[in-house]
Design a protein around this motif. Structure first.
Motif, mmCIF file in Angstrom:
data_model
loop_
_atom_site.group_PDB
_atom_site.id
_atom_site.type_symbol
_atom_site.label_atom_id
_atom_site.label_comp_id
_atom_site.label_asym_id
_atom_site.label_seq_id
_atom_site.Cartn_x
_atom_site.Cartn_y
_atom_site.Cartn_z
ATOM 1 N N LEU A 161 0.830 -1.208 0.000
ATOM 2 C CA LEU A 161 0.000 0.000 0.000
ATOM 3 C C LEU A 161 0.863 1.256 0.000
ATOM 4 C CD1 LEU A 161 -2.912 -0.950 2.431
ATOM 5 C CD2 LEU A 161 -2.971 -0.811 -0.050
ATOM 6 N N PHE A 162 1.963 1.222 0.761
ATOM 7 C CA PHE A 162 2.887 2.365 0.728
ATOM 8 C C PHE A 162 3.461 2.542 -0.683
ATOM 9 C CE2 PHE A 162 3.323 2.543 5.424
ATOM 10 C CZ PHE A 162 3.262 3.923 5.577
ATOM 11 N N TYR A 163 3.697 1.428 -1.349
ATOM 12 C CA TYR A 163 4.219 1.492 -2.708
ATOM 13 C C TYR A 163 3.179 2.079 -3.663
ATOM 14 C CZ TYR A 163 5.430 -0.245 -7.355
ATOM 15 O OH TYR A 163 5.676 -0.335 -8.706
ATOM 16 N N LEU A 164 1.904 1.661 -3.475
ATOM 17 C CA LEU A 164 0.853 2.133 -4.369
ATOM 18 C C LEU A 164 0.534 3.604 -4.134
ATOM 19 C CD1 LEU A 164 -1.636 -0.903 -4.313
ATOM 20 C CD2 LEU A 164 -0.210 -0.171 -6.235
ATOM 21 N N ASN A 165 0.301 3.937 -2.856
ATOM 22 C CA ASN A 165 -0.069 5.328 -2.543
ATOM 23 C C ASN A 165 0.190 5.568 -1.066
ATOM 24 O OD1 ASN A 165 -1.571 7.775 -1.890
ATOM 25 N ND2 ASN A 165 -2.574 7.530 -3.881
ATOM 26 N N TRP A 166 1.290 6.237 -0.746
ATOM 27 C CA TRP A 166 1.679 6.386 0.658
ATOM 28 C C TRP A 166 0.732 7.293 1.426
ATOM 29 C CZ3 TRP A 166 2.950 11.175 2.581
ATOM 30 C CH2 TRP A 166 3.236 12.184 1.644
ATOM 31 N N LYS A 167 0.102 8.263 0.721
ATOM 32 C CA LYS A 167 -0.812 9.173 1.400
ATOM 33 C C LYS A 167 -2.047 8.433 1.905
ATOM 34 C CE LYS A 167 0.532 13.322 -1.174
ATOM 35 N NZ LYS A 167 0.090 14.376 -2.119
ATOM 36 N N MET A 168 -2.607 7.594 1.026
ATOM 37 C CA MET A 168 -3.788 6.830 1.440
ATOM 38 C C MET A 168 -3.433 5.842 2.555
ATOM 39 S SD MET A 168 -5.946 6.010 -2.033
ATOM 40 C CE MET A 168 -7.011 4.911 -1.133
#
Length: 627
Positions: A161-168
């Motif tokens: 998830l951090f790789y995909l979108n760290w903000k989300m």
């Protein structure tokens, strides 16, 4: 006073469980393989959302290659196989562990001293063997893998998830710590409830065992209503614990669902805005939601795992208490000359509680090949003395020796193997007559030898009249037989053991005169040529003894033959006057002796009483042991 740190308390509670697992020697290879397969299954599941992302972003069947389809299908098949094999191996390992634990616990229960069972109810030990070991098996076979797979799934999903979108991903961490703050205290509450429920279950099992094993006493006493109310109260307490457990569970499940729904709403709302702005693709959003599921579901499994481990910790504490208890000491040399050497008690002191002595400075000598009778008021310590001689208990002070060698130097098996014990209760186990006759013997008993012992015990006639003879089931605790029949089977069993030392504890006191006469004959056969100790309340059965010890309030206050004690011991004389209607020590009136003879002929008490070496009808007063 400062409160204990909850973390240190949890670690301390976990130690018995970890120690128990280590000592049980689980099949580590199988456990490692099962957990490895679970980890593989989890890792495969982490890849699947990425395939899904590509599928959604392509959004057309024509863009999906055969390799992608094969990859997805292969991933699903591999995950299913790995998960299935893992579940089977974990269940197998759990079953092996609990079998090994029960075997170890069963051995321990058999090796524990009698004093342990004086302080512990049988039902509680049964609960240790069944309920508590079952809790540990459930933890290993059903929940152990969830700790590793759950952690890997959460860490792996968060990393992707951090790789995909760290903000989300950071948005998730606003909700997860909040849920932990709620779930951790609930887990501690579950531990306390589970511990209380296990205690109450053990107590309830003990009550059930006690009441059902003595159901005849319950019915004869009209105590059904009382026992019903007692059982009902225990069931009510179990219900209260169950309801409390249900309340905690009712909080845990909805809270996990609430956390999941909150996360889902936040992710879909915030992700939708990201997709509309072009910062995130639809496939990434779908993958994000799938990874979110792979975080929340393991969280639920971990919650269940920690709930179960709280139960297992409580169960482990009780099992370890039993396993750590001191066993009887079985090693030692062979007791080969038990029937040819005197047994000497020197200044023996004993109490079931050290501050409440039952025996006080008891000293005496039990001469080989002779009959020693122990008489006196109830509560004087006679049966306790037998318990010490059988090494059910250890003296607090003083010593018991066989021919100058402490009986503690002999191995328990050889010492108890040299003793034949016949008690008033004549306990039998559920099973056949033959099984009870040969119980505890480590050698083959031929049918002829069994019948010969039964004949000497005057038991052969009634055994052959039973529906299946020696193969007739006697019922639980021998309830299908009369008291006299049970007594004669006990005597036949003692004959088959061929003991060097014979101990008779009120062996005929509960029988009618006809049964007593037959049992006395059987006892005469059993006593012949053996060192014999007899506890008796009725003096008519022991007046022929070579030595009589009079015990009162834990002390030996008189010793000698019947005529000596009659002459010199006031309380013994009082007993004799009450029971035998004898003349005083200075009155040799033959009328009283004749009256006693007639009384014994009427009751059968005089038949073959004593050692069998003298007349069955002792003359009391001036001429004792005539014949």
């Amino acid at each position: 006073m400062a409160k204990a740190d909850p973390k240190s308390r949890d670690v301390k509670s976990l130690r018995p469980f970890l120690k128990l697992l280590k000592e049980t020697r689980p099949p580590y290879g199988l456990l490692v393989l099962a957990i490895t397969l679970s980890v593989i299954s989890t890792l495969v599941s982490l890849v699947i959302p990425m395939f899904t992302k590509g599928l959604v972003d392509g959004f057309a069947l024509s863009s999906i290659s055969g390799l992608q389809i094969a990859g997805i299908a292969g991933a699903f098949i591999a995950q299913t196989i790995a998960a299935g094999v893992s579940v089977y191996l974990l269940n197998y390992a759990g079953q092996k562990m609990v079998a090994g634990l029960r075997e170890r616990l069963w051995r321990k229960l058999l090796l524990l001293p009698v004093s342990y069972y004086n302080d512990s109810r049988t039902g509680e030990s049964v609960s240790r063997m069944t309920n508590d070991t079952g809790i540990i098996k459930t933890l290993v076979s059903e929940h152990a893998a969830s700790l590793f797979t759950g952690l890997i799934s959460i860490v792996g999903s968060v990393s992707v998830l951090f790789y995909l979108n760290w903000k989300m991903t950071l948005v998730l961490f606003t909700v997860l710590p909040l849920s932990a703050l709620i779930l951790v205290p609930l887990g501690r509450m579950m531990y306390r409830i589970s511990k209380g429920m296990q205690d109450e279950t053990a107590s309830f099992t003990a009550n059930l065992s006690g009441v059902l094993s003595e159901i005849r006493l319950v019915k004869a006493s009209g105590a059904e209503e009382r026992e019903y109310e007692s059982g009902r109260a225990s069931i009510g307490r179990l219900l209260a614990f169950g309801i409390r457990e249900g309340k905690v569970g009712a909080w845990i499940s909805p809270l996990v669902s609430l956390v999941f729904m909150m996360l889902l709403v936040v992710i879909i709302g915030y992700g939708g805005m990201q997709v509309s702005s072009g910062a995130l693709t639809a496939g990434e959003l779908v993958a994000f939601i799938l990874y979110l599921i792979q975080i929340v579901m393991p969280l639920t499994q971990l919650t269940t795992f920690f709930t179960q481990i709280q139960k297992a910790m409580g169960a482990s504490e009780r099992i370890m208490e039993t396993l750590d208890h001191q066993e009887e000491h079985y090693e030692g040399k062979e007791a080969e000359d038990g029937g040819n050497l005197p047994i000497t008690l020197a200044n023996v002191v004993f109490g079931y509680k050290s501050e409440e002595p039952v025996l006080r400075d008891v000293s005496c000598e039990i001469r080989p090949g002779e009959v020693t009778a122990i008489v006196g008021p109830s509560g004087g310590g006679k049966t306790t003395l037998f318990g010490l001689l059988e090494r059910f208990y250890e003296p607090l002070a003083g010593s018991i020796a066989l021919g100058g060698t402490s009986i503690n130097d002999f191995s328990l098996s050889s010492w108890r193997g040299s003793i034949g014990y016949v008690s008033q209760e004549s306990p039998l186990l559920a099973g056949t007559v033959a099984e009870n006759l040969t119980y505890g013997l480590d050698r083959e008993i031929s049918p002829e030898e069994m019948k010969r012992a039964a004949a000497m015990a005057y038991a052969d006639a009634f055994i052959e009249e039973l529906p299946n003879g020696y193969n007739t089931d006697v019922g639980e605790r021998g309830v299908k037989l009369s008291g006299g029949q049970r007594q004669r089977i006990a005597i036949a069993r003692a004959l088959l053991r061929d003991p060097k030392i014979l101990m008779l504890d009120e062996a005929t006191s509960s029988l009618d005169s006809k049964s007593e006469a037959v049992v006395q004959k059987a006892l005469s056969n059993l006593m012949r040529g053996r060192t014999t100790l007899v506890i008796a309340h009725r003096l008519s059965t022991v007046v022929n003894a070579d030595q009589i010890l009079f015990m009162e309030k834990g002390k030996i206050t008189g010793r000698g033959k019947h005529e000596e004690l009659l002459r010199e011991h006031e309380l013994y004389r009082e007993f004799a006057l009450q029971q035998l209607q004898v003349a005083g020590p200075d009155d040799a009136a033959g009328s009283d002796a004749a009256e006693l003879d007639k009384r014994e002929e009427d009751t059968g008490h005089g038949q073959n009483s004593g050692s069998g070496r003298r007349s069955a009808h002792p003359r009391v007063g001036g001429r004792l042991f005539e014949g």
